[in-house]
Design an enzyme around this catalytic site. Structure first.
Site, PDB file in Angstrom:
ATOM      1  N   GLY A 229       0.835  -1.199   0.000  1.00 52.49           N
ATOM      2  CA  GLY A 229       0.000   0.000   0.000  1.00 52.49           C
ATOM      3  C   GLY A 229       0.863   1.240   0.000  1.00 52.49           C
ATOM      4  CG  ASP A 230       1.302   5.577  -1.708  1.00 51.68           C
ATOM      5  OD1 ASP A 230       1.769   6.196  -0.726  1.00 51.68           O
ATOM      6  OD2 ASP A 230       1.439   5.956  -2.878  1.00 51.68           O
ATOM      7  CG  HIS A 248      12.660  10.726  10.316  1.00 53.41           C
ATOM      8  ND1 HIS A 248      13.873  10.420  10.905  1.00 53.41           N
ATOM      9  CD2 HIS A 248      12.359   9.672   9.523  1.00 53.41           C
ATOM     10  CE1 HIS A 248      14.277   9.236  10.466  1.00 53.41           C
ATOM     11  NE2 HIS A 248      13.376   8.765   9.638  1.00 53.41           N
TER      12      HIS A 248
HETATM   13  C1  LIG Z   1      12.695   4.769   7.709  1.00 52.85           C
HETATM   14  S1  LIG Z   1      11.751   3.396   7.268  1.00 52.85           S
HETATM   15  C2  LIG Z   1      10.951   2.985   8.793  1.00 52.85           C
HETATM   16  C3  LIG Z   1      10.539   1.552   8.870  1.00 52.85           C
HETATM   17  C4  LIG Z   1       9.930   1.142  10.217  1.00 52.85           C
HETATM   18  N1  LIG Z   1       8.774   1.936  10.545  1.00 52.85           N
HETATM   19  C5  LIG Z   1      10.980   1.249  11.287  1.00 52.85           C
HETATM   20  O1  LIG Z   1      11.041   2.274  11.963  1.00 52.85           O
HETATM   21  O2  LIG Z   1      11.762   0.305  11.436  1.00 52.85           O
HETATM   22  C6  LIG Z   1      10.402   4.112   6.372  1.00 52.85           C
HETATM   23  C7  LIG Z   1       9.528   3.048   5.765  1.00 52.85           C
HETATM   24  O3  LIG Z   1       8.441   3.695   5.103  1.00 52.85           O
HETATM   25  C8  LIG Z   1       8.171   2.971   3.919  1.00 52.85           C
HETATM   26  N2  LIG Z   1       7.549   3.890   2.956  1.00 52.85           N
HETATM   27  C9  LIG Z   1       8.086   5.017   2.444  1.00 52.85           C
HETATM   28  N3  LIG Z   1       7.230   5.601   1.589  1.00 52.85           N
HETATM   29  C10 LIG Z   1       6.129   4.803   1.549  1.00 52.85           C
HETATM   30  C11 LIG Z   1       4.900   4.865   0.834  1.00 52.85           C
HETATM   31  N4  LIG Z   1       4.636   5.876  -0.009  1.00 52.85           N
HETATM   32  N5  LIG Z   1       3.997   3.892   1.056  1.00 52.85           N
HETATM   33  C12 LIG Z   1       4.266   2.852   1.902  1.00 52.85           C
HETATM   34  N6  LIG Z   1       5.409   2.756   2.619  1.00 52.85           N
HETATM   35  C13 LIG Z   1       6.332   3.716   2.430  1.00 52.85           C
HETATM   36  C14 LIG Z   1       9.517   2.495   3.435  1.00 52.85           C
HETATM   37  O4  LIG Z   1       9.413   1.361   2.591  1.00 52.85           O
HETATM   38  C15 LIG Z   1      10.242   2.214   4.737  1.00 52.85           C
HETATM   39  O5  LIG Z   1      10.198   0.862   5.099  1.00 52.85           O
END
Ligand SMILES: C[S@@+](CC[C@H](N)C(=O)[O-])C[C@H]1O[C@@H](n2cnc3c(N)ncnc32)[C@H](O)[C@@H]1O
Length: 341
Positions: A229-230, A248
């Site tokens: 999903g997004d 962040h």
């Molecule tokens: C910095 S990581 C944090 C992952 C997890 N929440 C953690 O703290 O371990 C940011 C996560 O957001 C997901 N992400 C970024 N943009 C996204 C989007 N448009 N839709 C879904 N997931 C997204 C990325 O795939 C990534 O796994």
């Protein structure tokens, strides 16, 4: 005679030590890439022998090991055999406290992007996009090796925090949605601690298989879905939306839009749990300050103060209901629907 304002030698030495941090980071990174700690797992070895096993130039590898010995990561004995120190043990792939994924990540793509910090400081734009020609998560999707290293690094980073967050009071909660939850360690810990609660992880496709393995290992797979999903599109309904280290990475506009998106499908009485560093208002030292530069270089995001989070929630039609700090440096920032008079 020195003038009272002239820097002392020790101040200059301190600065010089900081300035060679990049060299040490690369030395550790290359040791990680070569898998040296795993090769030293069973005891001391000569550098020439190690060079054969890891495919390195014998003299160059000897010099790398010598430099690492100078920083306490390996030790050299009288016969010039190298062994792991307690610090070096942390680069083993099989150590549960391993920082190997962080050594691999921080010295790779992240290091290259940080090398262009000046571009970001001069323009306010992400050096990452300038260097690699695409946005950060798009790059990870197209470069699976980097994506896997990043995801594993995040996973290792989040696992110790997960316990502290899973202990948060979630009385009455039926469904927790982890928005951008990576490999799902945090969601798995929450569900593991609460047998009656169901979970949904909303993520990009590259992480879903590993997330399902994490849920299976935690024994919560029957109560937890991992869906592609997004975070900007309609989300599954939930009593709690968890967002750890997601906001962040986003500009204020995007972050408020994602919070508002969560609000749209939040069940009555529900809440948002944002897990982030909270910058002190007075620029006091904080792990968030260097992370803020990483966000400047890597994407359009930033670290935020409590007042910044209050503004974001307000823009999203929510209210900041409270901030709880954890011993890991992260804070739990709770958002709820505004109170009706
Ligand atoms: C910095 S990581 C944090 C992952 C997890 N929440 C953690 O703290 O371990 C940011 C996560 O957001 C997901 N992400 C970024 N943009 C996204 C989007 N448009 N839709 C879904 N997931 C997204 C990325 O795939 C990534 O796994």
């Amino acid at each position: 005679m020195t003038s009272p304002s002239a820097p002392t030698t020790s101040a200059a030495q301190t600065l010089a030590r900081l300035l060679v941090g990049n060299q040490l980071q690369q030395a550790v990174h290359v040791a990680a890439r070569l898998g040296l700690a795993d090769q030293l797992r069973d005891g001391p070895r000569m550098s020439a022998e190690l060079a054969k096993v890891v495919g390195a130039h014998p003299d160059a590898l000897h010099r790398l090991l010598r430099a690492l010995a100078g920083h306490g990561i390996v030790a050299a004995d009288d016969e010039q055999r190298f062994s792991l120190t307690p610090l070096g043990e942390l680069l083993r792939s099989d150590d549960p406290r391993s920082v190997l994924p962080f050594a691999l990540w921080s010295g790779g793509v992240s290091y290259q992007a940080f090398g262009a910090l000046e571009h970001s400081v001069r323009t306010g734009e992400p050096a990452f996009e300038h260097l690699f020609g695409q946005e950060f998560f798009g790059y990870l999707a197209e470069h699976p090796e980097s994506g896997a290293v990043f995801d594993e690094m995040m996973s290792r980073h989040t696992a110790p925090v997960a316990g502290a967050i899973a202990g948060h009071d979630l009385a009455g909660v039926e469904v927790v949605v982890d928005v951008g939850g990576g490999h799902g360690e945090l969601l798995a810990a929450i569900l593991h601690a609460r047998p009656g609660v169901r979970g949904v992880l909303v993520e990009q496709p590259r992480v879903l298989d590993e997330a399902r393995r994490v849920f299976a290992r935690a024994g919560v797979a029957d109560r937890c879905e991992a869906v592609a999903g997004d975070i900007h599109r309609p989300l599954p309904p939930g009593d709690v939306y968890v967002l750890k280290s997601v906001l962040h990475g986003l500009s204020d506009e995007e972050a408020a839009e994602v919070l508002a998106n969560c609000r749209r499908t939040l069940r009555p009485g529900g809440r948002l749990l944002v897990v982030e560093f909270v910058l002190p208002p007075d620029n006091a030292p904080s792990p968030g300050l260097l992370m803020d530069l990483l966000m400047l270089v890597g994407c359009h995001g930033r670290e935020r103060t409590a007042a910044d989070f209050a503004d974001l929630f307000r823009t999203a039609g929510l209210r900041l209901a409270g901030i709880t700090s954890t011993k890991h440096g992260y804070s739990l920032i709770e958002g709820r629907e505004p109170e009706r008079c």
